[in-house]
Design a protein around this motif. Structure first.
Motif, mmCIF file in Angstrom:
data_model
loop_
_atom_site.group_PDB
_atom_site.id
_atom_site.type_symbol
_atom_site.label_atom_id
_atom_site.label_comp_id
_atom_site.label_asym_id
_atom_site.label_seq_id
_atom_site.Cartn_x
_atom_site.Cartn_y
_atom_site.Cartn_z
ATOM 1 N N TYR A 49 0.819 -1.220 0.000
ATOM 2 C CA TYR A 49 0.000 0.000 0.000
ATOM 3 C C TYR A 49 0.848 1.263 0.000
ATOM 4 N N GLU A 50 1.869 1.338 0.873
ATOM 5 C CA GLU A 50 2.638 2.574 0.993
ATOM 6 C C GLU A 50 3.380 2.926 -0.290
ATOM 7 N N LYS A 51 3.768 1.903 -1.078
ATOM 8 C CA LYS A 51 4.495 2.147 -2.330
ATOM 9 C C LYS A 51 3.559 2.489 -3.484
ATOM 10 N N ALA A 52 2.285 2.185 -3.323
ATOM 11 C CA ALA A 52 1.228 2.584 -4.262
ATOM 12 C C ALA A 52 1.476 2.204 -5.721
ATOM 13 N N PRO A 53 1.878 0.965 -6.006
ATOM 14 C CA PRO A 53 2.009 0.574 -7.416
ATOM 15 C C PRO A 53 0.673 0.555 -8.142
ATOM 16 N N ASP A 54 -0.429 0.490 -7.389
ATOM 17 C CA ASP A 54 -1.748 0.547 -8.016
ATOM 18 C C ASP A 54 -1.947 1.874 -8.737
ATOM 19 N N ARG A 55 -1.401 2.950 -8.172
ATOM 20 C CA ARG A 55 -1.502 4.257 -8.840
ATOM 21 C C ARG A 55 -0.711 4.242 -10.144
ATOM 22 N N LEU A 56 0.380 3.498 -10.162
ATOM 23 C CA LEU A 56 1.216 3.448 -11.364
ATOM 24 C C LEU A 56 0.495 2.754 -12.519
ATOM 25 N N GLU A 67 -3.199 -8.467 -7.419
ATOM 26 C CA GLU A 67 -4.129 -7.384 -7.738
ATOM 27 C C GLU A 67 -3.601 -6.541 -8.901
ATOM 28 N N LEU A 68 -2.306 -6.266 -8.893
ATOM 29 C CA LEU A 68 -1.704 -5.471 -9.967
ATOM 30 C C LEU A 68 -1.781 -6.210 -11.295
ATOM 31 N N LYS A 69 -1.479 -7.488 -11.271
ATOM 32 C CA LYS A 69 -1.526 -8.270 -12.509
ATOM 33 C C LYS A 69 -2.958 -8.340 -13.062
ATOM 34 N N ALA A 70 -3.933 -8.450 -12.169
ATOM 35 C CA ALA A 70 -5.330 -8.483 -12.605
ATOM 36 C C ALA A 70 -5.714 -7.154 -13.249
ATOM 37 N N LYS A 71 -5.238 -6.064 -12.686
ATOM 38 C CA LYS A 71 -5.547 -4.741 -13.230
ATOM 39 C C LYS A 71 -4.890 -4.556 -14.604
ATOM 40 N N VAL A 72 -3.686 -5.063 -14.766
ATOM 41 C CA VAL A 72 -3.004 -4.995 -16.059
ATOM 42 C C VAL A 72 -3.785 -5.775 -17.109
ATOM 43 N N GLU A 89 -7.024 -6.430 -16.994
ATOM 44 C CA GLU A 89 -8.286 -5.720 -17.204
ATOM 45 C C GLU A 89 -8.114 -4.593 -18.211
ATOM 46 N N TYR A 90 -6.977 -3.907 -18.135
ATOM 47 C CA TYR A 90 -6.714 -2.786 -19.036
ATOM 48 C C TYR A 90 -6.025 -3.221 -20.333
ATOM 49 N N ASP A 91 -5.788 -4.539 -20.494
ATOM 50 C CA ASP A 91 -5.141 -5.082 -21.689
ATOM 51 C C ASP A 91 -3.760 -4.444 -21.908
ATOM 52 N N LEU A 92 -2.973 -4.421 -20.827
ATOM 53 C CA LEU A 92 -1.645 -3.813 -20.878
ATOM 54 C C LEU A 92 -0.526 -4.853 -20.773
ATOM 55 N N GLN A 93 -0.846 -6.113 -21.050
ATOM 56 C CA GLN A 93 0.145 -7.167 -20.828
ATOM 57 C C GLN A 93 1.411 -6.983 -21.658
ATOM 58 N N GLN A 94 1.297 -6.306 -22.815
ATOM 59 C CA GLN A 94 2.474 -6.077 -23.659
ATOM 60 C C GLN A 94 3.254 -4.835 -23.232
ATOM 61 N N GLN A 95 2.610 -3.961 -22.498
ATOM 62 C CA GLN A 95 3.252 -2.706 -22.095
ATOM 63 C C GLN A 95 3.771 -2.734 -20.651
ATOM 64 N N VAL A 96 3.195 -3.576 -19.798
ATOM 65 C CA VAL A 96 3.620 -3.662 -18.391
ATOM 66 C C VAL A 96 4.187 -5.052 -18.140
ATOM 67 N N LEU A 97 5.462 -5.101 -17.797
ATOM 68 C CA LEU A 97 6.158 -6.365 -17.581
ATOM 69 C C LEU A 97 6.540 -6.496 -16.110
ATOM 70 N N PHE A 98 6.123 -7.588 -15.487
ATOM 71 C CA PHE A 98 6.498 -7.856 -14.101
ATOM 72 C C PHE A 98 7.784 -8.675 -14.110
ATOM 73 N N MET A 99 8.827 -8.090 -13.547
ATOM 74 C CA MET A 99 10.162 -8.663 -13.636
ATOM 75 C C MET A 99 10.519 -9.427 -12.366
ATOM 76 N N PRO A 100 11.284 -10.505 -12.501
ATOM 77 C CA PRO A 100 11.713 -11.264 -11.317
ATOM 78 C C PRO A 100 12.803 -10.504 -10.564
ATOM 79 N N PRO A 101 12.964 -10.787 -9.267
ATOM 80 C CA PRO A 101 14.039 -10.131 -8.503
ATOM 81 C C PRO A 101 15.398 -10.400 -9.125
ATOM 82 N N THR A 102 16.272 -9.449 -9.051
ATOM 83 C CA THR A 102 17.624 -9.588 -9.579
ATOM 84 C C THR A 102 18.621 -8.916 -8.648
ATOM 85 N N LYS A 103 19.815 -9.464 -8.586
ATOM 86 C CA LYS A 103 20.865 -8.860 -7.773
ATOM 87 C C LYS A 103 21.685 -7.850 -8.573
#
Length: 383
Positions: free
Chosen positions: A215-222, A249-254, A256-270
């Motif tokens: 919640y505090e980081k608010a990625p939903d707003r992004l 929740e974020l992935k579901a919103k992506v 819903e908005y058909d943004l799967q090609q524009q929003v990429l969820f990346m795995p953690p990296t060092k």
């Protein structure tokens, strides 16, 4: 000098873990300090960020996570039982180490100031979040009723503990002002983690977000912002490096908005430095921040940043319209417009990016760690 850091667990891919481990490594490797990281709920999990072999990591095996499987009353009983074990565990290890300085990260251990003073020459509280968000107090207040009374009690206890430390370290001047009714505190900013020699070309059609899915980081707003950006620039991608409770929740919103090609969820990296260096813009949409590590990292890699002007950290890093942009907190349309402006103007991106790298150098590791060394030496000299 012996330094003992008290922290719950290094199991998150977050700023506090990175900063504390980075400082411990620096003190052990550069100064030859004997540094101990003492956790309570590590549970045999390896820290995500690399830890120097010269740093001692000791877990007390309390495992506070077990309390969450119970209802409110039993959970309280289990918590109090675990706290007794915690105090005894700290007593055992501190009596053996006999540190010069104990640094509490002002979590559930904040009430043990008397114990720390028994075994150390100086005790410091290091606060990694905003005063208003200590121990997630806003969540309790929002629930109302008895939870609001509980929040008031916790805040009272934290303030009482803070007064007993030899010093309390906060991240910025606004936090210093917020603490004034309680006690005088010291401001020491976080240090820049990445500062590569190479110049970032800022030519990739890629925007980066780094932050917990909380919640505090608010990625939903992004996601709402990127819905607007993608309408004008469907060929640009938003790469989101985040894990946490809101991820599904974020992935579901992506979707819903058909943004799967524009929003990429990346795995953690060092190797986040590489990810910054292959991006052209960094965005931060937090509802509140102490001193956001991600902005420092991005600016150190020559990235212009766009952030909501939330309380209170971003304003101490970004100089609006000079090395990035501060947008009215919560104004998603203005945020999207600013992102589009930078996407459409490569020369402006490069101008801001060069200035960002130049300006963020004021938070170099050498300077910030020098402030910590002075604090340690002054407190132990006067003890």
């Amino acid at each position: 000098m012996k330094i003992a850091y008290i922290y719950s667990a290094f199991i998150n891919i977050g700023g506090a873990d990175k900063i504390i481990i980075g400082k411990a490594n620096y003190m052990a490797q550069q100064w030859g300090y004997d540094v101990y990281l003492i956790t309570d709920s590590q549970n045999d999990i390896e820290p995500f960020f690399p830890l120097s072999e010269k740093v001692h990591l000791t877990d007390l095996g309390i495992n506070f996570f077990q309390q969450y499987q119970y209802g409110p009353l039993k959970r309280l009983w289990v918590y109090l039982k675990l706290m007794r074990r915690y105090r005894q565990g700290l007593t055992d290890i501190l009596s053996k180490i006999r540190p010069d300085v104990v640094v509490s990260t002002f979590g559930r251990d904040a009430k043990f100031v008397d114990l720390y003073k028994k075994y150390a020459r100086a005790v410091i509280a290091e606060v990694h979040t905003t005063k208003s968000n200590l121990r997630a107090l806003p969540n309790l207040r929002l629930k109302g009723g008895v939870y609001k009374l509980l929040a008031a009690y916790i805040e009272h206890q934290l303030n009482a503990s803070a007064r007993r430390f030899d010093d309390v370290v906060v991240l910025n001047n606004l936090e210093q002002d917020l603490w004034k009714p309680v006690r005088q505190v010291t401001v020491i900013n976080n240090a820049v983690q990445y500062y590569p020699e190479a110049e970032n070309p800022l030519s990739a059609k890629s925007v980066i977000y780094v932050g917990r899915a909380e919640y505090e980081k608010a990625p939903d707003r992004l996601i709402e912002i990127w819905r607007l950006v993608a309408q004008r620039h469907p060929d640009w991608t938003l790469r989101m490096f985040c894990t946490g409770a809101m991820l599904d929740e974020l992935k579901a919103k992506v979707s819903e908005y058909d943004l799967q090609q524009q929003v990429l969820f990346m795995p953690p990296t060092k190797d986040m430095e590489r990810e910054y260096m292959t991006s052209s813009l960094c965005v931060l949409t937090s509802r509140f921040e102490g001193f956001p590590v991600v902005l420092q990292e991005a600016m150190g890699c020559g990235l212009p940043c766009v952030s909501f002007n939330c309380p209170s950290g971003p304003r101490y890093l970004i100089t609006d319209q000079e090395d990035g942009y501060l947008v009215e907190n919560g104004n998603t349309e203005a945020f999207a417009q600013t992102v589009c402006q930078l996407i459409e103007n490569e020369s402006l991106r490069r101008q801001l990016g060069r200035k960002a790298k130049q300006n963020i150098a004021r938070y170099s590791k050498e300077k910030i760690m020098g402030q910590w060394r002075n604090l340690f030496e002054n407190l132990t000299r006067n003890s």
